[in-house]
Design a protein around this motif. Sequence first.
Motif, PDB file in Angstrom:
ATOM      1  N   SER A  47      32.825  45.504  92.405  1.00 50.39           N
ATOM      2  CA  SER A  47      31.772  46.174  93.174  1.00 50.39           C
ATOM      3  C   SER A  47      31.991  47.684  93.210  1.00 50.39           C
ATOM      4  N   ALA A  48      33.265  48.107  93.163  1.00 49.53           N
ATOM      5  CA  ALA A  48      33.595  49.526  93.248  1.00 49.53           C
ATOM      6  C   ALA A  48      33.593  50.221  91.892  1.00 49.53           C
ATOM      7  N   ARG A  49      33.506  49.442  90.830  1.00 52.26           N
ATOM      8  CA  ARG A  49      33.604  50.019  89.487  1.00 52.26           C
ATOM      9  C   ARG A  49      32.381  50.911  89.200  1.00 52.26           C
ATOM     10  N   THR A  50      32.635  52.117  88.708  1.00 53.35           N
ATOM     11  CA  THR A  50      31.562  53.077  88.427  1.00 53.35           C
ATOM     12  C   THR A  50      31.396  53.257  86.932  1.00 53.35           C
ATOM     13  N   GLU A  51      30.219  52.903  86.459  1.00 53.17           N
ATOM     14  CA  GLU A  51      29.891  53.037  85.043  1.00 53.17           C
ATOM     15  C   GLU A  51      28.541  53.743  84.919  1.00 53.17           C
ATOM     16  N   GLY A  52      28.249  54.167  83.692  1.00 55.30           N
ATOM     17  CA  GLY A  52      26.891  54.629  83.404  1.00 55.30           C
ATOM     18  C   GLY A  52      26.623  56.095  83.651  1.00 55.30           C
ATOM     19  N   CYS A  53      27.644  56.896  83.947  1.00 58.54           N
ATOM     20  CA  CYS A  53      27.375  58.325  84.121  1.00 58.54           C
ATOM     21  C   CYS A  53      28.041  59.102  82.986  1.00 58.54           C
ATOM     22  N   THR A  54      27.387  60.152  82.576  1.00 59.71           N
ATOM     23  CA  THR A  54      27.939  61.032  81.551  1.00 59.71           C
ATOM     24  C   THR A  54      28.363  62.338  82.213  1.00 59.71           C
ATOM     25  N   ALA A  55      29.226  63.057  81.563  1.00 62.58           N
ATOM     26  CA  ALA A  55      29.716  64.313  82.127  1.00 62.58           C
ATOM     27  C   ALA A  55      28.555  65.244  82.477  1.00 62.58           C
ATOM     28  N   THR A  56      28.505  65.677  83.730  1.00 66.15           N
ATOM     29  CA  THR A  56      27.416  66.510  84.227  1.00 66.15           C
ATOM     30  C   THR A  56      27.973  67.638  85.069  1.00 66.15           C
ATOM     31  N   THR A  57      27.546  68.861  84.809  1.00 66.80           N
ATOM     32  CA  THR A  57      27.870  69.992  85.672  1.00 66.80           C
ATOM     33  C   THR A  57      26.667  70.214  86.590  1.00 66.80           C
ATOM     34  N   VAL A  58      26.904  70.113  87.883  1.00 67.72           N
ATOM     35  CA  VAL A  58      25.814  70.192  88.858  1.00 67.72           C
ATOM     36  C   VAL A  58      25.259  71.607  88.912  1.00 67.72           C
ATOM     37  N   GLU A  59      23.960  71.722  88.777  1.00 74.18           N
ATOM     38  CA  GLU A  59      23.309  73.028  88.778  1.00 74.18           C
ATOM     39  C   GLU A  59      23.210  73.596  90.193  1.00 74.18           C
ATOM     40  N   SER A  60      22.895  74.876  90.267  1.00 74.92           N
ATOM     41  CA  SER A  60      22.734  75.549  91.546  1.00 74.92           C
ATOM     42  C   SER A  60      21.628  74.881  92.369  1.00 74.92           C
ATOM     43  N   HIS A  61      21.866  74.741  93.668  1.00 78.47           N
ATOM     44  CA  HIS A  61      20.894  74.178  94.615  1.00 78.47           C
ATOM     45  C   HIS A  61      20.575  72.706  94.330  1.00 78.47           C
ATOM     46  N   ARG A  62      21.535  72.014  93.717  1.00 76.40           N
ATOM     47  CA  ARG A  62      21.349  70.591  93.475  1.00 76.40           C
ATOM     48  C   ARG A  62      22.591  69.825  93.917  1.00 76.40           C
ATOM     49  N   LEU A  63      22.454  68.512  94.111  1.00 71.44           N
ATOM     50  CA  LEU A  63      23.543  67.660  94.567  1.00 71.44           C
ATOM     51  C   LEU A  63      23.627  66.421  93.688  1.00 71.44           C
ATOM     52  N   TYR A  64      24.848  66.007  93.376  1.00 67.94           N
ATOM     53  CA  TYR A  64      25.054  64.771  92.619  1.00 67.94           C
ATOM     54  C   TYR A  64      25.363  63.680  93.632  1.00 67.94           C
ATOM     55  N   LEU A  65      24.516  62.639  93.665  1.00 70.04           N
ATOM     56  CA  LEU A  65      24.575  61.611  94.697  1.00 70.04           C
ATOM     57  C   LEU A  65      24.794  60.232  94.091  1.00 70.04           C
ATOM     58  N   LEU A  66      25.677  59.454  94.717  1.00 66.92           N
ATOM     59  CA  LEU A  66      25.909  58.074  94.289  1.00 66.92           C
ATOM     60  C   LEU A  66      25.870  57.152  95.500  1.00 66.92           C
ATOM     61  N   GLY A  67      25.412  55.910  95.265  1.00 60.66           N
ATOM     62  CA  GLY A  67      25.516  54.888  96.290  1.00 60.66           C
ATOM     63  C   GLY A  67      26.915  54.301  96.298  1.00 60.66           C
ATOM     64  N   ASP A  68      27.339  53.772  97.429  1.00 56.37           N
ATOM     65  CA  ASP A  68      28.700  53.218  97.511  1.00 56.37           C
ATOM     66  C   ASP A  68      28.841  51.889  96.772  1.00 56.37           C
ATOM     67  N   HIS A  69      27.728  51.150  96.634  1.00 60.99           N
ATOM     68  CA  HIS A  69      27.772  49.896  95.873  1.00 60.99           C
ATOM     69  C   HIS A  69      27.337  50.219  94.446  1.00 60.99           C
ATOM     70  N   ARG A  70      28.301  50.586  93.630  1.00 60.25           N
ATOM     71  CA  ARG A  70      27.992  51.173  92.325  1.00 60.25           C
ATOM     72  C   ARG A  70      27.288  50.219  91.368  1.00 60.25           C
ATOM     73  N   LEU A  71      27.467  48.901  91.544  1.00 60.77           N
ATOM     74  CA  LEU A  71      26.838  47.960  90.617  1.00 60.77           C
ATOM     75  C   LEU A  71      25.333  47.881  90.794  1.00 60.77           C
ATOM     76  N   VAL A  72      24.829  48.120  92.019  1.00 60.93           N
ATOM     77  CA  VAL A  72      23.401  47.921  92.284  1.00 60.93           C
ATOM     78  C   VAL A  72      22.659  49.213  92.601  1.00 60.93           C
ATOM     79  N   SER A  73      23.386  50.280  92.894  1.00 57.62           N
ATOM     80  CA  SER A  73      22.732  51.511  93.332  1.00 57.62           C
ATOM     81  C   SER A  73      22.032  52.229  92.188  1.00 57.62           C
ATOM     82  N   MET A  74      20.806  52.699  92.481  1.00 55.75           N
ATOM     83  CA  MET A  74      20.115  53.616  91.576  1.00 55.75           C
ATOM     84  C   MET A  74      20.295  55.014  92.169  1.00 55.75           C
ATOM     85  N   ASP A  75      20.882  55.916  91.408  1.00 56.45           N
ATOM     86  CA  ASP A  75      21.262  57.207  91.978  1.00 56.45           C
ATOM     87  C   ASP A  75      21.265  58.283  90.901  1.00 56.45           C
TER      88      ASP A  75
END
Length: 241
Positions: free
Chosen positions: A188-216
Amino acid sequence: MSVVGAVRESAVRRIAYAVLAAAVRGRGERGGDWGEAVLAEFAETTGDREAVRWAAGGLRAVWHERRARTRELPRIVRIRRRAVLITLIAVVAGLAVNRFVLTVGYQESGSMEPTYLVADRYVVDLAAFRLTGVQRGDVVEFTMPDTDRLVVKRVIGLPGDTVDCRDGRVWLNGAPLDEPYLSADPESARTEGCTATTVESHRLYLLGDHRLVSMDSRQYGAVDEDAVHGRVLLRLTAGGV
């Protein structure tokens, strides 16, 4: 157009107008001249915030007007009327707090488990976070991109941060991120599916705590800071009980 017809149909404006009308007119068809003038100009307000402020100011005007008229009434009548006015002011004040300071949200999905379960209610700070800003690890309520839905996710990356996923974990700025809020179940805690991203100015990178089901942010990217509606302060028990 009548005054009532001119009032824009939002729940906050309807309640503010109803409270003000009750204070001005009571059980009669017309109140005092001052109160009626305040009521008639309510339709000129724009937006919920101005409507609440106008109603609060109108209640003060009504109080002064009625005070002048009721000084000759028996003491018991004055006490009862004062109690009604205090109650109305409390309603408007509570409405303002709920609309502009704190509110209660509802968790519709399991995307934040185990931190927030389905049907949990939570308290949202609508104001203070705008002064202090959000920090990594904060849980925020925001409008999901390309929708009008308010959802809850956790702040993982701030502007300038680099976020990546490796070996089922989140890496932040080149180091594995400690995430004690995730489920004890490794899958349930395993995080997959993200690629290296540098967060731009005035933006936030957000994830749900339930990584298998969260759309984020793995699906729709970093979110504009302006989309954040509030910062979640605490969880209430399931169903708001």
